[in-house]
Design a protein around this motif. Structure first.
Motif, PDB file in Angstrom:
ATOM      1  N   ASN A 175       0.628  -1.210   0.100  1.00  0.00           N
ATOM      2  CA  ASN A 175      -0.054  -0.058  -0.051  1.00  0.00           C
ATOM      3  C   ASN A 175       0.912   1.065  -0.017  1.00  0.00           C
ATOM      4  OD1 ASN A 175      -2.441  -1.313  -0.073  1.00  0.00           O
ATOM      5  ND2 ASN A 175      -2.547  -1.274   2.169  1.00  0.00           N
ATOM      6  N   ARG A 176       1.892   1.196   0.787  1.00  0.00           N
ATOM      7  CA  ARG A 176       2.678   2.371   0.810  1.00  0.00           C
ATOM      8  C   ARG A 176       3.545   2.891  -0.655  1.00  0.00           C
ATOM      9  NH1 ARG A 176       7.476   2.647   5.107  1.00  0.00           N
ATOM     10  NH2 ARG A 176       8.626   1.626   3.609  1.00  0.00           N
ATOM     11  N   ILE A 177       4.058   1.464  -1.163  1.00  0.00           N
ATOM     12  CA  ILE A 177       4.520   1.577  -2.549  1.00  0.00           C
ATOM     13  C   ILE A 177       3.610   2.217  -3.542  1.00  0.00           C
ATOM     14  CG2 ILE A 177       5.520   0.315  -4.311  1.00  0.00           C
ATOM     15  CD1 ILE A 177       6.778  -1.511  -2.144  1.00  0.00           C
ATOM     16  N   GLN A 178       2.255   1.829  -3.441  1.00  0.00           N
ATOM     17  CA  GLN A 178       1.251   2.240  -4.376  1.00  0.00           C
ATOM     18  C   GLN A 178       0.586   3.582  -3.948  1.00  0.00           C
ATOM     19  OE1 GLN A 178      -0.839  -1.406  -6.244  1.00  0.00           O
ATOM     20  NE2 GLN A 178      -0.180  -2.119  -4.345  1.00  0.00           N
ATOM     21  N   ASN A 179       0.976   4.130  -2.816  1.00  0.00           N
ATOM     22  CA  ASN A 179       0.363   5.384  -2.453  1.00  0.00           C
ATOM     23  C   ASN A 179      -1.162   5.268  -2.226  1.00  0.00           C
ATOM     24  OD1 ASN A 179       2.596   7.217  -2.419  1.00  0.00           O
ATOM     25  ND2 ASN A 179       2.570   7.229  -4.725  1.00  0.00           N
ATOM     26  N   ILE A 180      -1.245   3.904  -1.632  1.00  0.00           N
ATOM     27  CA  ILE A 180      -2.876   3.774  -1.090  1.00  0.00           C
ATOM     28  C   ILE A 180      -2.998   4.143   0.345  1.00  0.00           C
ATOM     29  CG2 ILE A 180      -4.370   1.943  -0.794  1.00  0.00           C
ATOM     30  CD1 ILE A 180      -3.405   0.382  -3.287  1.00  0.00           C
ATOM     31  N   ASP A 181      -3.854   4.972   0.771  1.00  0.00           N
ATOM     32  CA  ASP A 181      -4.070   5.367   2.138  1.00  0.00           C
ATOM     33  C   ASP A 181      -5.137   4.468   2.825  1.00  0.00           C
ATOM     34  OD1 ASP A 181      -3.909   6.793   4.484  1.00  0.00           O
ATOM     35  OD2 ASP A 181      -5.644   8.287   3.891  1.00  0.00           O
ATOM     36  N   ALA A 182      -4.660   3.251   3.149  1.00  0.00           N
ATOM     37  CA  ALA A 182      -5.255   2.130   4.023  1.00  0.00           C
ATOM     38  C   ALA A 182      -4.629   1.708   5.271  1.00  0.00           C
ATOM     39  CB  ALA A 182      -5.751   1.281   2.868  1.00  0.00           C
ATOM     40  N   LYS A 183      -5.299   1.222   6.008  1.00  0.00           N
ATOM     41  CA  LYS A 183      -4.897   0.474   7.201  1.00  0.00           C
ATOM     42  C   LYS A 183      -4.946  -0.820   7.137  1.00  0.00           C
ATOM     43  CE  LYS A 183      -6.660   4.309  10.251  1.00  0.00           C
ATOM     44  NZ  LYS A 183      -7.629   4.682  11.160  1.00  0.00           N
ATOM     45  N   THR A 184      -4.024  -1.528   7.743  1.00  0.00           N
ATOM     46  CA  THR A 184      -4.033  -3.050   7.619  1.00  0.00           C
ATOM     47  C   THR A 184      -3.764  -3.619   9.158  1.00  0.00           C
ATOM     48  OG1 THR A 184      -2.803  -2.945   5.631  1.00  0.00           O
ATOM     49  CG2 THR A 184      -2.982  -5.006   6.783  1.00  0.00           C
ATOM     50  N   PHE A 185      -4.874  -4.572   9.262  1.00  0.00           N
ATOM     51  CA  PHE A 185      -4.853  -5.089  10.568  1.00  0.00           C
ATOM     52  C   PHE A 185      -4.650  -6.645  10.667  1.00  0.00           C
ATOM     53  CE2 PHE A 185      -7.721  -1.471  10.547  1.00  0.00           C
ATOM     54  CZ  PHE A 185      -7.443  -0.772  11.956  1.00  0.00           C
ATOM     55  N   ALA A 186      -3.866  -7.274  11.602  1.00  0.00           N
ATOM     56  CA  ALA A 186      -4.000  -8.648  11.856  1.00  0.00           C
ATOM     57  C   ALA A 186      -4.232  -9.039  12.939  1.00  0.00           C
ATOM     58  CB  ALA A 186      -2.548  -9.404  11.485  1.00  0.00           C
ATOM     59  N   LEU A 187      -4.979 -10.005  13.365  1.00  0.00           N
ATOM     60  CA  LEU A 187      -5.553 -10.450  14.654  1.00  0.00           C
ATOM     61  C   LEU A 187      -4.842 -11.805  15.087  1.00  0.00           C
ATOM     62  CD1 LEU A 187      -7.255 -10.248  17.407  1.00  0.00           C
ATOM     63  CD2 LEU A 187      -9.147 -11.252  16.070  1.00  0.00           C
ATOM     64  N   LEU A 188      -4.111 -11.960  15.958  1.00  0.00           N
ATOM     65  CA  LEU A 188      -3.353 -13.061  16.455  1.00  0.00           C
ATOM     66  C   LEU A 188      -3.812 -13.747  17.532  1.00  0.00           C
ATOM     67  CD1 LEU A 188       0.513 -11.283  16.037  1.00  0.00           C
ATOM     68  CD2 LEU A 188      -1.264 -12.182  14.150  1.00  0.00           C
ATOM     69  N   SER A 189      -3.424 -14.954  17.854  1.00  0.00           N
ATOM     70  CA  SER A 189      -3.695 -15.344  19.290  1.00  0.00           C
ATOM     71  C   SER A 189      -2.411 -15.423  20.096  1.00  0.00           C
ATOM     72  CB  SER A 189      -4.416 -17.011  18.989  1.00  0.00           C
ATOM     73  OG  SER A 189      -3.251 -17.836  18.527  1.00  0.00           O
ATOM     74  N   ASP A 190      -2.446 -15.394  21.462  1.00  0.00           N
ATOM     75  CA  ASP A 190      -1.108 -15.362  21.929  1.00  0.00           C
ATOM     76  C   ASP A 190      -0.505 -16.700  21.910  1.00  0.00           C
ATOM     77  OD1 ASP A 190      -3.231 -16.940  23.370  1.00  0.00           O
ATOM     78  OD2 ASP A 190      -2.763 -16.079  25.627  1.00  0.00           O
ATOM     79  N   GLY A 191      -1.113 -17.892  21.968  1.00  0.00           N
ATOM     80  CA  GLY A 191      -0.390 -19.155  21.609  1.00  0.00           C
ATOM     81  C   GLY A 191       0.178 -18.911  20.223  1.00  0.00           C
ATOM     82  N   GLU A 192      -0.400 -18.522  19.123  1.00  0.00           N
ATOM     83  CA  GLU A 192       0.512 -18.418  17.781  1.00  0.00           C
ATOM     84  C   GLU A 192       1.484 -17.481  18.118  1.00  0.00           C
ATOM     85  OE1 GLU A 192      -2.154 -16.028  15.216  1.00  0.00           O
ATOM     86  OE2 GLU A 192      -1.085 -16.415  13.562  1.00  0.00           O
ATOM     87  N   CYS A 193       1.859 -16.616  19.014  1.00  0.00           N
ATOM     88  CA  CYS A 193       3.099 -15.919  19.138  1.00  0.00           C
ATOM     89  C   CYS A 193       4.148 -16.927  19.553  1.00  0.00           C
ATOM     90  CB  CYS A 193       3.009 -14.789  20.110  1.00  0.00           C
ATOM     91  SG  CYS A 193       1.873 -13.456  19.683  1.00  0.00           S
ATOM     92  N   ASN A 194       4.101 -18.253  19.869  1.00  0.00           N
ATOM     93  CA  ASN A 194       5.149 -19.383  19.621  1.00  0.00           C
ATOM     94  C   ASN A 194       5.787 -19.319  18.381  1.00  0.00           C
ATOM     95  OD1 ASN A 194       3.989 -19.969  22.077  1.00  0.00           O
ATOM     96  ND2 ASN A 194       3.070 -22.030  21.668  1.00  0.00           N
ATOM     97  N   GLU A 195       5.159 -18.981  17.389  1.00  0.00           N
ATOM     98  CA  GLU A 195       5.748 -19.291  16.109  1.00  0.00           C
ATOM     99  C   GLU A 195       6.944 -18.055  16.113  1.00  0.00           C
ATOM    100  OE1 GLU A 195       4.837 -21.722  14.024  1.00  0.00           O
ATOM    101  OE2 GLU A 195       2.697 -22.333  14.802  1.00  0.00           O
ATOM    102  N   GLY A 196       7.995 -18.763  15.403  1.00  0.00           N
ATOM    103  CA  GLY A 196       9.169 -17.632  15.297  1.00  0.00           C
ATOM    104  C   GLY A 196       8.845 -16.775  14.046  1.00  0.00           C
TER     105      GLY A 196
END
Length: 270
Positions: free
Chosen positions: A130-151
Motif C-alpha cells: 500500500n505504501r509503495i502504491q500510495n494507497i491510504d489504507a490501514k492493515t490489521f492482523a488479529l493473532l492469538s497469544d499461543g500463535e506467538c509461539n511461532e518464530g
C-alpha cells in the motif's frame, strides 16, 4: 457501547449455534475475540461490503483462522454475504464457508489461515505494498497469544519495525490458553507488551472486552511516531457464557442442545 455489547452477544449466540449444528470445535477461541472483531467492523474498518475487492480498502487478516466462525458471523451481519447462507451451509461439503477460511471463499476473507503464524507476515507485505502504491489504507492482523509461539511472528515484527510501517496494526488476543495448556506454561511469552515495544512497535495493553478501551487504542492508530502498532488485548477464553469461560475443554468440545439454550439465556437472547 451498549449497542456494541448487544451486537456482540448476538455474534456469540450465532457462533455457539454454528458449533452445535456443524459439530465444529474452537468455540472458546472464537468467543474470546468476538468483541475485538465487532469493534473493528462496526467502528474502524473502511470496507464496503458491496465492493469488498476495492484496492483502496482497509484489510483485516484473521491470523487465528480457527476462530473464523466469529468473522463469518460478523461479515454476514454486515452484509458481505447472506446470513441464510451461513445458517444453512457452514462447514457442509462444497460450502463457500469451510471450517477454516480460504482466501476469497466469501467476500471479506482476505487470506487462507488456520496454519498459525502467517497472518502478521501477510499483513506486513500488504502494508508495504500500500505504501509503495500510495494507497491510504490501514492493515490489521488479529493473532492469538499461543500463535506467538511461532518464530515467523517475530520475524514479521522485526521486518515491520525496520520498514517503519505506521499503518500496520497487530492485535493479540491474549486469552491465556492454547490447545494443550496455559500459554505461559507452554512457552514464556510474557511480557508481550514489552516484547513488542522492544521490537520497535508502538504498544498498548488493554482489556479486550472493554469496548471503550478497544476504541481508544484503535483510535490512536496510526501513531505519529511512524512505528507499527501492537494492541495486546487481555481476554477470557469462552467469554460471555459462564460455564465456558476460562475452561479449556471448550477448545474442542461441542455444545449440546441444552447447552445452546443455556448459553443463549446467559447472553440475554433466550
Amino acid at each position: 457501547m451498549k449497542d456494541l455489547s448487544t451486537y456482540a452477544a448476538s455474534i456469540r449466540s450465532k457462533v455457539i449455534q454454528l458449533s452445535h449444528q456443524a459439530r465444529t470445535p474452537h468455540l472458546g477461541s472464537s468467543l474470546s475475540c468476538a468483541d475485538l472483531i465487532v469493534a473493528l467492523y462496526k467502528s474502524h474498518l473502511r470496507i464496503d461490503p458491496q465492493n469488498a475487492q476495492d484496492p483502496t480498502r482497509d484489510r483485516f487478516f484473521l491470523s487465528k483462522g480457527h476462530a473464523v466462525t466469529t468473522l463469518y458471523a460478523v461479515l454476514a451481519k454486515q452484509g458481505f454475504f447472506p446470513e441464510s447462507e451461513l445458517d444453512q451451509t457452514y462447514a457442509e461439503p462444497g460450502s463457500r464457508l469451510p471450517e477454516h477460511p480460504s482466501r476469497n471463499c466469501v467476500p471479506g476473507i482476505e487470506a487462507s489461515t488456520g496454519s498459525l503464524g502467517h497472518g502478521l507476515g501477510l499483513a506486513t507485505g500488504v502494508a508495504l505494498a500500500n505504501r509503495i502504491q500510495n494507497i491510504d489504507a490501514k492493515t490489521f492482523a488479529l493473532l492469538s497469544d499461543g500463535e506467538c509461539n511461532e518464530g515467523s511472528i517475530w520475524e514479521a515484527a522485526m521486518t515491520a519495525a525496520a520498514l517503519q510501517l505506521p499503518k500496520l496494526c497487530a492485535i493479540v488476543d491474549v486469552n491465556k490458553w492454547q490447545a494443550t495448556g496455559r500459554s505461559a506454561e507452554v512457552l514464556a511469552l510474557e511480557p508481550l507488551h514489552e516484547k513488542f515495544a522492544s521490537f520497535g512497535w508502538e504498544t498498548h495493553r488493554i482489556d479486550g472486552h472493554d469496548f471503550a478501551a478497544i476504541d481508544k487504542a484503535l483510535s490512536s492508530f496510526p501513531h505519529p511516531s511512524g512505528k507499527p502498532t501492537a494492541i495486546i488485548a487481555d481476554t477470557i477464553k469462552g467469554k460471555g457464557v459462564s460455564f465456558m469461560e476460562d475452561d479449556n475443554n471448550w477448545h474442542y468440545r461441542i455444545p449440546n442442545a441444552d447447552e445452546v439454550i443455556a448459553a443463549n439465556k446467559e447472553l440475554g437472547l433466550a
